[in-house]
Design a protein around this motif. Sequence first.
Motif, mmCIF file in Angstrom:
data_model
loop_
_atom_site.group_PDB
_atom_site.id
_atom_site.type_symbol
_atom_site.label_atom_id
_atom_site.label_comp_id
_atom_site.label_asym_id
_atom_site.label_seq_id
_atom_site.Cartn_x
_atom_site.Cartn_y
_atom_site.Cartn_z
ATOM 1 N N PHE A 266 0.861 -1.198 0.000
ATOM 2 C CA PHE A 266 0.000 0.000 0.000
ATOM 3 C C PHE A 266 0.890 1.238 0.000
ATOM 4 O O PHE A 266 1.754 1.407 0.859
ATOM 5 C CB PHE A 266 -0.889 0.001 1.253
ATOM 6 C CG PHE A 266 -1.652 1.280 1.450
ATOM 7 C CD1 PHE A 266 -2.740 1.591 0.648
ATOM 8 C CD2 PHE A 266 -1.268 2.187 2.436
ATOM 9 C CE1 PHE A 266 -3.441 2.779 0.833
ATOM 10 C CE2 PHE A 266 -1.966 3.375 2.633
ATOM 11 C CZ PHE A 266 -3.050 3.672 1.820
ATOM 12 N N ARG A 267 0.664 2.061 -1.002
ATOM 13 C CA ARG A 267 1.402 3.328 -1.090
ATOM 14 C C ARG A 267 0.375 4.447 -0.997
ATOM 15 O O ARG A 267 -0.519 4.548 -1.841
ATOM 16 C CB ARG A 267 2.166 3.425 -2.411
ATOM 17 C CG ARG A 267 2.967 4.711 -2.550
ATOM 18 C CD ARG A 267 3.573 4.829 -3.941
ATOM 19 N NE ARG A 267 4.574 3.808 -4.180
ATOM 20 C CZ ARG A 267 5.850 3.925 -3.818
ATOM 21 N NH1 ARG A 267 6.281 5.020 -3.220
ATOM 22 N NH2 ARG A 267 6.710 2.961 -4.079
ATOM 23 N N PRO A 268 0.455 5.276 0.003
ATOM 24 C CA PRO A 268 -0.533 6.343 0.147
ATOM 25 C C PRO A 268 -0.511 7.263 -1.066
ATOM 26 O O PRO A 268 0.559 7.534 -1.629
ATOM 27 C CB PRO A 268 -0.078 7.099 1.400
ATOM 28 C CG PRO A 268 0.791 6.141 2.126
ATOM 29 C CD PRO A 268 1.440 5.299 1.090
ATOM 30 N N PRO A 269 -1.658 7.735 -1.448
ATOM 31 C CA PRO A 269 -1.703 8.611 -2.626
ATOM 32 C C PRO A 269 -1.127 9.993 -2.356
ATOM 33 O O PRO A 269 -0.860 10.736 -3.286
ATOM 34 C CB PRO A 269 -3.197 8.695 -2.941
ATOM 35 C CG PRO A 269 -3.883 8.400 -1.636
ATOM 36 C CD PRO A 269 -2.994 7.445 -0.911
ATOM 37 N N THR A 270 -0.968 10.307 -1.084
ATOM 38 C CA THR A 270 -0.528 11.659 -0.746
ATOM 39 C C THR A 270 0.989 11.730 -0.598
ATOM 40 O O THR A 270 1.698 12.251 -1.443
ATOM 41 C CB THR A 270 -1.212 12.122 0.542
ATOM 42 O OG1 THR A 270 -1.087 11.084 1.524
ATOM 43 C CG2 THR A 270 -2.680 12.391 0.276
ATOM 44 N N SER A 271 1.477 11.169 0.465
ATOM 45 C CA SER A 271 2.925 11.134 0.662
ATOM 46 C C SER A 271 3.307 9.806 1.292
ATOM 47 O O SER A 271 2.442 9.005 1.640
ATOM 48 C CB SER A 271 3.390 12.306 1.536
ATOM 49 O OG SER A 271 2.838 12.196 2.823
ATOM 50 N N ALA A 272 4.573 9.596 1.450
ATOM 51 C CA ALA A 272 5.051 8.286 1.882
ATOM 52 C C ALA A 272 4.680 8.002 3.335
ATOM 53 O O ALA A 272 4.575 8.912 4.169
ATOM 54 C CB ALA A 272 6.572 8.221 1.722
#
Lengths: 768, 184
Positions: A165-171
Amino acid sequence: MSTTQSFERQLASWMADEAATGVPAGAIDEALSVTGRLRPRPRWLALLRETPMQTKSHVLVGSPTRRIAIALIALLAALAAVAVGAYLLNQIAAADDWTAFRGGPARNGVARTGPVGQGVIHATFKAGANFSNGIAIVGSTAYASSADGVLHAVDTGTGNELWSFRPPTSAIGSDVSVANGLAYVSDGGAIVYAVDATTGRERWRSQPSRPASSIAVGSGMVYFGTSDSAIVALDATTGAQRWRTAIATATSPIHNVAFADGRVYGAFDNGQLVALDATSGASDWRADLGTGVFGTAVVADGIVYIGAGSEESTGHLRAFDAATGSLLWDVPEGYGAPAVVGGVAYATIQPLGDVAAFEARTGRQLWHVKLATSTRAPAVAGGVVYIPADSAQGVYALRATDGWQLWQVPVDGHDSCCIAVAHGFVFVATDLGNLYVIGGDGKAVSPAPVADVTAAPTLEASPAAIASAGPPLVAIRWTAKATVDGWTPNTIALAPDGRLWVADPYNHEFTIFDADGKYLEAWGTFGTGDGQFNLRRANGDGYGTVAFAQDGSFYVLDVGNERVQAFDKNRKFVRTWGTFGPDAGQFVDPVGIVVAPDGSICVLDDGRGVIERFDKTGTVLATFDAFPNASKGVNTANALAIDSKGNFYVSDIDPEQVDRFDPTGKLTMTFGAGKFNEQPGAMAITPDGRMFVDQGSNRGASPGVLVFDADGTYVTGFGGNGQGELDLPWPTGLLMLDGDLIVADVTNPGGPGDAKLVRFQLLPPLAP
Amino acid sequence: MQRQLVERAQAGDHEAFSVLVRGSYPRLYAVARLILRDLDRAQDAVQEALVLAWRDIRALRDADAWDAWLNRLTVRACYRWVRKVRRRDLVELHVAPDEDADTSTDFSNAVVDRDQMGRALARLPVDQRAVLVLHFYLGLPLTELAEILDIPVGTAKSRLNRGLAAMRSAMGADRPTALQERSA
């Protein structure tokens, strides 16, 4: 004809005669009635369930590949369980999971099972970027976020990635906490995410404040500290903010928060340690540590631990009462967050390689070793302390009792965060981006002094003292043994002349000691005649109790003969009463006898489910239900005790608890539920109502004797499960004597030490 | 006939299972009684074994092994009952004959005290009791009882010999002469 043949034939003949007794009426119909309500399992499942039975030529029952199949099914079941769990809120994590940084919201670094045997690398997962945040293990899935901002879910059996899971906003910039089927993380900005733990799909996000600590989950909420010195609670299901408490005295970043027993604890860089009500966010207490903090607050058994200092070489490890914030002890050394179990706190001075064990209640150092490496905070499981070796790049396993090294496994990089221990594995994530799963080879390991220490191990207390987790709760006045073959001490009674009568069911006699522990004699013979005893039931159970009247006469509960025998003060047989049967005055499974303050004789019979009061002649005076809130029947209670006011105490087996009754038989209190790891057994009550209750050997690391206040509140426990002089691996009898506690213990069956009778002086806070 | 009943039971025919149970119950109950030395526990253990037998009857690959399998389930149920009451089995002992003890008691001419025999058997560890019961009551050879107990034949033989020796010792002196260990 040899004597051997003759004996064998007689044995076979005896067995045939014994077995000739008919089947109980209705037994077959009852069994068929039960099975008639069931259906056979599918063949594939039955084959897997049943242990294979085979001859040399073929398999008769079950599947020869059962183990492999079960392992596969267990894996699938674990995955299925995680999937189901994703939809069930407020589930409690399995006891063997490591759900968050430092094991869980209390951050106490304790796991149930670590590797068995020599540590070996079982699997490796390569993330592609270094790991610097905490790991969570739930079932067979490991969760960890890498420095490229990705949360990975990895199959611990294979090392394969299940999802990321990679957040769409920041790491992602935090440790991960897993609960309720969700994985909670925060990014480097201001957002907290809840991700489906099974699929990795985002379930909700919340942006209430800028998170700056890892997340603790409990009581349906997620808790974290913020960069503007506040602690925030969100609804764990929806992400809605429940409360936000700004810590006015804190003007610096917060370290990881901890949650336990309805409170949230947070420590700030400027030395503020706060405890907030987890429901409302209201401040319960605050402590000013005066200096910076070494990381995370740890909560265990009502104590909060925090390391603080301007630097580790001059720091302090402090312990506070979790409820009040009062300082309990202060070790003036730079130890950080400990792992705490069984009344012992294991901690490291992280840059210096020091590892030590401290008594949790007092801070007294029990042992100390020094590793030639910088370390991270330890974890403990199953009597082993696991130390992440940072600069040395590996993991050390040390024996919890003395710090001796069990094994060391190298890894390929620095551990820049921490380790996890769960389900028989140690998990290590390195700055080279590898997640190692270290298991055990199952073979015996020979402990040895730590190989690369810069100073020899210093054992500052005996392993027994460590295991007992209680000193200085008690001190030994004397230890005694009876010079009787197979001596197996059981219940203890005090005769009016000050002598101690200890039942020895193995030999069907009573061993007698003076008050100084000197063994005097054994008295009693096996048999069914007047004045003879059978202190064991036919199946070998060992019981048998004697109770004295004030005039020195006494009553023996002759359990195997289902009767009471009365003797005068000169040990002359006077009378007997009772036969096997369910009626008043009869016995089915008598387990305890006491003489009440009014001189009446009272017998607990769990088979009949009653306590029955007799006069001196054996006439029934009264009978009452001794199991109003516990199972009754054969083998449902272990002992009967009475206090100076005539209150009765019954140690129940199902559930494991103690019931107190007033002299009329009215239930006045039930206590100890959830405190016993084994069946409660013998009991002793002080004049002011404090209660000591023992439990058996199959209790793990928990103490052998538990102490409860007069209102049933659990106070503490003592007596470890080892072989030291203070240990009580199998306490079987308790007696209060002039403010001391006398304990009978079978110690190490067949081994050194064997059975013993110990008189303990009770020290503060147990001292009368 | 029994084979057909087993196969019908495997197909879900509870009537067939009932016939099998009625034929087997007295034997199983006797085995459990001898091992557990307790009537109620024996009945419970047999019922537990029969429930498992019905639930897992399709695990039986060879219908002719029905009796052996039931024996195994019953012995295992007895083991579980012993564990359930471990607290009370506190003084159950592993005994071995004392090297110096007189083991030459002539049982051929003596009428062995039946209670004494029961007590001597009760003092054995349950795994030794099980071997003695399967061997002397059911008359099973060591190879077969080893299969039932899922232990090597050598272990079965060892348990048999140790159990007999301990019983002889106990019968000779009405108490064991050497204590090796206690079992939970």
